[in-house]
Design an enzyme around this catalytic site. Structure first.
Site, PDB file in Angstrom:
ATOM      1  N   SER A 141     -85.414 -41.007  59.390  1.00  0.00           N
ATOM      2  CA  SER A 141     -84.383 -41.423  58.443  1.00  0.00           C
ATOM      3  C   SER A 141     -83.066 -40.773  58.851  1.00  0.00           C
ATOM      4  O   SER A 141     -83.063 -39.718  59.493  1.00  0.00           O
ATOM      5  CB  SER A 141     -84.755 -40.968  57.022  1.00  0.00           C
ATOM      6  OG  SER A 141     -83.674 -41.157  56.123  1.00  0.00           O
ATOM      7  N   TYR A 158     -87.729 -34.569  50.890  1.00  0.00           N
ATOM      8  CA  TYR A 158     -87.658 -35.731  51.776  1.00  0.00           C
ATOM      9  C   TYR A 158     -86.918 -35.384  53.064  1.00  0.00           C
ATOM     10  O   TYR A 158     -87.371 -35.691  54.169  1.00  0.00           O
ATOM     11  CB  TYR A 158     -86.965 -36.884  51.056  1.00  0.00           C
ATOM     12  CG  TYR A 158     -86.903 -38.167  51.864  1.00  0.00           C
ATOM     13  CD1 TYR A 158     -88.040 -38.951  52.027  1.00  0.00           C
ATOM     14  CD2 TYR A 158     -85.712 -38.594  52.442  1.00  0.00           C
ATOM     15  CE1 TYR A 158     -87.988 -40.132  52.753  1.00  0.00           C
ATOM     16  CE2 TYR A 158     -85.652 -39.766  53.169  1.00  0.00           C
ATOM     17  CZ  TYR A 158     -86.790 -40.541  53.325  1.00  0.00           C
ATOM     18  OH  TYR A 158     -86.738 -41.704  54.056  1.00  0.00           O
TER      19      TYR A 158
END
Length: 253
Positions: A141, A158
């Site tokens: 990401s 995350y």
């Protein structure tokens, strides 16, 4: 067809980017295993496959080694080999750091980081038996590289899980290179998937996102699938240990 006669395993292919990658691989001639803990989603992906596709769905919890081993064994039984692994299964949550529980931290890291470790290890062993190289593609990401916060709350669980996956990509690329196995990652920016659906429905959030993307649009699963096709090609065999940003310019801005 660019991937004719290749066999690919795509985790988390029951929806979103994983589904887009699986269907794109099928259109390019690959046989595909849809590995997802969401059995209904996996079956739906199979139902969307082009006619006469070689595709099966296997319910798989990527955090459980025995389930990963079972998935790989079924793949070998059905298709005889594995040429491509896409570690796409992942989750995101938006709990602020000061409210983040140990259980939520562990769950995010188990799926986003432990899952790719287990899948890569089991699949790589099969690739070595084949003695014909292979491709491992990890879905990281932009948030492995930048902290994204539109409301003051960040996602340290995350961020750290995807940052860890970025370094796992580099480490595996170094260790597996001599076997002809390349390991790379794709770092999506804002992509229109079930993960982002709620945020994109909020006009203020969507406006903020578009202000961060120089190309002026939200990405689509096809943008990620195109990158995943490129990294799966024989022609990409001199590329390993790198991250391909598919973010519309987010990280350069």
């Amino acid at each position: 067809m660019k991937l004719n006669n290749k066999v690919a395993v795509v985790t988390g292919a029951g929806s979103g980017n994983g589904r887009g990658i699986a269907l794109s691989y099928l259109r390019e001639g690959a046989a595909v295993v849809v590995a997802d803990i969401n059995e209904d989603g996996g079956k739906e992906t199979v139902s969307l496959a082009p006619e006469d596709s070689r595709v099966i769905s296997i319910r798989t919890d990527v955090t459980k080694k025995d389930e990963v081993e079972n998935m790989v064994a079924q793949t070998i039984k059905e298709f005889g080999r594995i040429d491509i692994l896409v570690n796409n299964a992942g989750i995101v949550s938006f709990t602020p750091f000061l409210e983040l529980s140990e259980e939520e931290w562990d769950r995010v890291h188990d799926i986003n980081l432990k899952g790719p470790f287990l899948c890569s290890q089991v699949v790589a062993k099969e690739m070595l038996k084949q003695n014909n190289g292979g491709r491992i593609i990890n879905m990281t990401s932009v948030e492995a590289h930048v902290v994204v916060s539109s409301s003051g709350n960040c996602q340290p669980h995350y961020n750290s899980s995807k940052g860890g996956l970025t370094m796992l990509t580099k480490a595996l690329a170094s260790e597996l290179a001599s076997y002809g196995i390349t390991v790379n990652s794709i770092a999506p920016g804002p992509i229109e998937t079930p993960f982002t659906e709620m945020g994109l429905k909020n006009p203020a959030i969507k406006k903020w996102i578009l202000e961060q993307v120089p190309v002026g649009r939200v990405g689509q699963p096809r943008d990620i699938a195109n990158a995943a096709i490129f990294l799966a090609l024989d022609e990409s065999d001199f590329i390993t240990g790198t991250t391909l940003f598919v973010d519309g310019g987010w990280t350069v801005k």
